[in-house]
Design a protein around this motif. Sequence first.
Motif, PDB file in Angstrom:
ATOM      1  N   ARG A  50      15.829  11.129  -6.661  1.00  0.00           N
ATOM      2  CA  ARG A  50      14.658  10.365  -7.081  1.00  0.00           C
ATOM      3  C   ARG A  50      14.100   9.607  -5.879  1.00  0.00           C
ATOM      4  NH1 ARG A  50      11.543   7.220  -7.996  1.00  0.00           N
ATOM      5  NH2 ARG A  50      11.490   5.195  -8.990  1.00  0.00           N
ATOM      6  N   GLY A  51      12.996  10.086  -5.373  1.00  0.00           N
ATOM      7  CA  GLY A  51      12.429   9.516  -4.158  1.00  0.00           C
ATOM      8  C   GLY A  51      11.781   8.175  -4.427  1.00  0.00           C
ATOM      9  N   LYS A  71       8.924   7.497  -2.727  1.00  0.00           N
ATOM     10  CA  LYS A  71       7.582   7.603  -2.167  1.00  0.00           C
ATOM     11  C   LYS A  71       6.534   7.641  -3.273  1.00  0.00           C
ATOM     12  CE  LYS A  71       7.993  12.539  -2.048  1.00  0.00           C
ATOM     13  NZ  LYS A  71       7.905  13.747  -1.320  1.00  0.00           N
ATOM     14  N   ASP A  72       5.322   7.270  -2.917  1.00  0.00           N
ATOM     15  CA  ASP A  72       4.215   7.307  -3.858  1.00  0.00           C
ATOM     16  C   ASP A  72       3.536   8.654  -3.849  1.00  0.00           C
ATOM     17  OD1 ASP A  72       4.021   5.132  -5.357  1.00  0.00           O
ATOM     18  OD2 ASP A  72       2.660   4.033  -4.067  1.00  0.00           O
ATOM     19  N   GLY A  73       4.079   9.586  -3.127  1.00  0.00           N
ATOM     20  CA  GLY A  73       3.424  10.873  -2.965  1.00  0.00           C
ATOM     21  C   GLY A  73       2.630  10.866  -1.677  1.00  0.00           C
ATOM     22  N   ALA A  74       2.763  11.934  -0.923  1.00  0.00           N
ATOM     23  CA  ALA A  74       2.127  11.969   0.390  1.00  0.00           C
ATOM     24  C   ALA A  74       0.619  11.820   0.288  1.00  0.00           C
ATOM     25  CB  ALA A  74       2.477  13.277   1.086  1.00  0.00           C
ATOM     26  N   ALA A  75       0.037  12.480  -0.714  1.00  0.00           N
ATOM     27  CA  ALA A  75      -1.416  12.446  -0.824  1.00  0.00           C
ATOM     28  C   ALA A  75      -1.903  11.048  -1.156  1.00  0.00           C
ATOM     29  CB  ALA A  75      -1.872  13.420  -1.891  1.00  0.00           C
ATOM     30  N   LEU A  94      -9.567   4.966  -0.875  1.00  0.00           N
ATOM     31  CA  LEU A  94     -10.285   5.253  -2.116  1.00  0.00           C
ATOM     32  C   LEU A  94      -9.645   4.546  -3.301  1.00  0.00           C
ATOM     33  CD1 LEU A  94     -11.153   9.024  -1.831  1.00  0.00           C
ATOM     34  CD2 LEU A  94     -12.730   7.124  -2.032  1.00  0.00           C
ATOM     35  N   ARG A  95      -8.307   4.563  -3.298  1.00  0.00           N
ATOM     36  CA  ARG A  95      -7.604   3.990  -4.435  1.00  0.00           C
ATOM     37  C   ARG A  95      -7.813   2.491  -4.500  1.00  0.00           C
ATOM     38  NH1 ARG A  95      -1.645   5.595  -4.205  1.00  0.00           N
ATOM     39  NH2 ARG A  95      -1.337   3.380  -3.983  1.00  0.00           N
ATOM     40  N   LEU A  99     -11.282   1.649  -5.697  1.00  0.00           N
ATOM     41  CA  LEU A  99     -11.416   1.964  -7.114  1.00  0.00           C
ATOM     42  C   LEU A  99     -10.672   0.957  -7.973  1.00  0.00           C
ATOM     43  CD1 LEU A  99     -12.855   4.148  -8.546  1.00  0.00           C
ATOM     44  CD2 LEU A  99     -10.751   5.423  -8.660  1.00  0.00           C
ATOM     45  N   GLU A 100      -9.494   0.537  -7.511  1.00  0.00           N
ATOM     46  CA  GLU A 100      -8.705  -0.389  -8.311  1.00  0.00           C
ATOM     47  C   GLU A 100      -9.400  -1.732  -8.449  1.00  0.00           C
ATOM     48  OE1 GLU A 100      -4.771  -0.287  -6.709  1.00  0.00           O
ATOM     49  OE2 GLU A 100      -4.455   1.615  -7.739  1.00  0.00           O
ATOM     50  N   GLN A 106       2.067   1.114  -8.103  1.00  0.00           N
ATOM     51  CA  GLN A 106       1.045   0.967  -9.125  1.00  0.00           C
ATOM     52  C   GLN A 106       1.415  -0.045 -10.177  1.00  0.00           C
ATOM     53  OE1 GLN A 106      -1.703   3.017  -9.055  1.00  0.00           O
ATOM     54  NE2 GLN A 106      -0.933   3.667  -7.083  1.00  0.00           N
ATOM     55  N   ARG A 113       9.413   0.240  -6.760  1.00  0.00           N
ATOM     56  CA  ARG A 113       8.266   0.275  -7.655  1.00  0.00           C
ATOM     57  C   ARG A 113       8.700  -0.275  -9.005  1.00  0.00           C
ATOM     58  NH1 ARG A 113       7.766   5.357  -8.488  1.00  0.00           N
ATOM     59  NH2 ARG A 113       7.190   6.020  -6.437  1.00  0.00           N
TER      60      ARG A 113
END
Lengths: 113, 246
Positions: A27-28, A30-34, A43-44, A47-48, A98, A112
């Motif tokens: 179970r990593g 990371k938030d995901g590379a993208a 962008l995030r 938007l947030e 998040q 997280r």
Amino acid sequence: MSERDPSPSKGFEARLAEARAVRDGERGTKDGAAARSGMGVALRIGLEMVSALIVGVGIGWLLDWWLGTGPWLMILFFVLGSAAGMLSVFRTASGLGQGVGYKPGKGKGSERG
Amino acid sequence: MATESQPHGPLEQFIIQPLVDVKLGSVDLSFTNSALTMIMAVGLVIAMLTIGMRRRALVPGRWQSIAELSYEFIANMLRENVGSEGRRFFPVIFSLFMFVLFGNMIGMLPYSFTFTSHLIVTFALALAVFAAVTILGFVRHGMHFFSFFVPPGTPLLMWPLMIPIEIISYLSRPISLAVRLFANMTAGHTLLKVFAGFIAALGVLGVVPFALVIALTGLEVLIAFLQAYIFTILTCIYIHDALHMH
């Protein structure tokens, strides 16, 4: 799963337990590379902020409409919405993820919250 | 030049056209081009997976590889972001990813329609995710779920301020989830159309926007994939949050 020991000497159950442990332990954090690349973060974050503001103003407007309290609740929730937007930007930027409500990182898997 | 009054404006592609008129009382339930592309997306996913897995070879062929790769991709995503508990949610996450991905990809075909470029579609998806995750949190933690809205270590004096802020922050999730996908798809497709409009307008110099459109198409395919990925990975993160609270 890079390290796999296929030695048959250990017996099937032991190897199965080992493989399961590797899989469950993977179970990593990371938030995901993208989601983490510069453009994605920019962008995030934008938007947030905007969406928290929209929700804040929306709640205030609805409460005003319901209770007939003039513009006051909308103004109050506008401020709260901006605060929520700032908070989520702060969380995203400092890598807390998040999560609504966060806890300080306590090692693996708890960054997280 | 493409203006709104002419038949091929850059926003023309987003118009929903009824294909079969269905009226139930005052409710318009017409079968539209949007509904058609959604059914196409679902049909293509099912066809790809069933045809791909028909042979069930030990050494996969091309189609089987695609099916297996997409399975592995989502399974890994779930394991990394939710943990081993998350495997229970594989079917719904996989369906969500494939639906959004195929919706985005079908939109990349010329003359087709991108249903993910409509806010109501993405918002319905995001709201479903939000409702499911909230229910999951309540089922898992009961009333303890409300402690979600109080960050640990908050002084009691700050609670009246922090709780509304946290609730607003929580409620803004479906909006940011929906707007992200919608805005990316709409902006990308509009941009493509605008640049494509320049090709004819500039005559010989049109090769410059033409080259740009080719490059942008590649970028759009990337974004179509990336946005489907982000939509699903955020869903995974929300599930993780609902399962493991403070």
